[in-house]
Design an enzyme around this catalytic site. Sequence first.
Site, mmCIF file in Angstrom:
data_model
loop_
_atom_site.group_PDB
_atom_site.id
_atom_site.type_symbol
_atom_site.label_atom_id
_atom_site.label_comp_id
_atom_site.label_asym_id
_atom_site.label_seq_id
_atom_site.Cartn_x
_atom_site.Cartn_y
_atom_site.Cartn_z
ATOM 1 N N PRO A 87 -56.300 47.188 71.488
ATOM 2 C CA PRO A 87 -57.018 46.092 70.812
ATOM 3 C C PRO A 87 -56.100 45.175 70.016
ATOM 4 C CG PRO A 87 -58.278 48.092 70.642
ATOM 5 C CD PRO A 87 -56.967 48.487 71.262
ATOM 6 N N CYS A 88 -56.334 43.862 70.180
ATOM 7 C CA CYS A 88 -55.437 42.863 69.586
ATOM 8 C C CYS A 88 -55.963 42.290 68.279
ATOM 9 C CB CYS A 88 -55.212 41.722 70.577
ATOM 10 S SG CYS A 88 -56.714 40.790 70.962
ATOM 11 N N ASN A 89 -57.156 42.719 67.850
ATOM 12 C CA ASN A 89 -57.807 42.091 66.696
ATOM 13 C C ASN A 89 -56.908 41.965 65.478
ATOM 14 O OD1 ASN A 89 -59.532 43.748 68.471
ATOM 15 N ND2 ASN A 89 -61.231 42.801 67.384
ATOM 16 N N TYR A 91 -53.640 41.878 65.443
ATOM 17 C CA TYR A 91 -52.342 41.268 65.719
ATOM 18 C C TYR A 91 -52.441 39.788 66.064
ATOM 19 C CZ TYR A 91 -50.983 46.170 66.087
ATOM 20 O OH TYR A 91 -50.775 47.494 65.830
#
Length: 372
Positions: A87-89, A91
């Site tokens: 999950p990129c939330n 970053y």
Amino acid sequence: MIFRMGEFFNGPGGLAYGAKMAAITDRSGEEYKVEHVWANDIDESACATYKHNILKNHQEAIVYNQPVQELNIHELADIDAFSFGFPCNDYSIVGEQRGMTGDYGPLYTYGVKVINYHNPKFFIAENVGGLQSANEGKAFINILRDLASAGRGYNLTPHLYKFEEYGVPQARHRIIIVGIRKDLGLDFKIPVPTHSGNFVTAREAIENPPIPDDAFNHEFTKHSDKVIQMLNHIPPGENAWYEGVPEHLRLKVKGAKLSQIYKRLHPNKPSYTVTGSGGGGTHVYHWAEPRALTNRERARLQTFPDTFEFLGKKEKVRQQIGMAVPPQGSKVIFEAIFKTFAGMEYDALEQSDWWKGLGIDFETETQLSLKV
């Protein structure tokens, strides 16, 4: 050589579909491809889409629809390959970039646990470009260190892929980390861009060929009269802050003004980045018609074929498409991996220009052998 592959945070299957398209055959006639064994995602709609498109001919494969924290990694079937777009939330530069201190930042460690236990021949890890700067760059260093030292040890080749340079009709930049187990003695190289200066445009992607009216996921969005009027005053390539928008139609926004709000595509350029979250104004807007793109049009910008059917409610489908890895980008990387294992030559970069100017000595900071 068939690589049995597992996947975490599978989403609708962008990485997986690209892997399926990437099968190659070497000079002796041996085929190199993946066979999907298991996958995991917390989102029910994404799991349904993945099963429907990726696993429809693999009855024994399993998709675990549950939080990754609840999986018993020791009970997962043996694998030779592993992929995870963690999950990129925390970053993303659009968010707060909480990195390791956020709720999602540490989830990559569950991928490390899989590598520790299963020792796959190779893995692919994917995240947004903002990963490199989260927590002042320390998060990225920690992730590289953990991945390189996992299991029997891995040689890493991280790179910021600009997918528009590989035939994706969209400016989508993602960090991809390829890890190959050290004891295999293989040297993965970054494939040379195939479309530098010759990008696929938004018009080409959406209009060639035309999308049938009855295509799956091709529902149109209903807009208010005010939104339609505002869009009619915004030229292709411009957004809601265009000075030609009449005062009475302007958005009343305080603080930061995101550039993609009600931004219309430029027909002769790749699309701007398709996203999966956000409300009105973030749906990607047609250059000629005063409307948001349909999910099918958005899927074309992500290089999903029209035969790829997304399941779930309309907003869930929009989220799946926006969060996915473009299959065309995934295909290029998996092909390079297969050719590496097959001992086949391919056009590759001598080094990654992305590292220049970052101001980080990765050899010293991580004590790793990285391809730079």
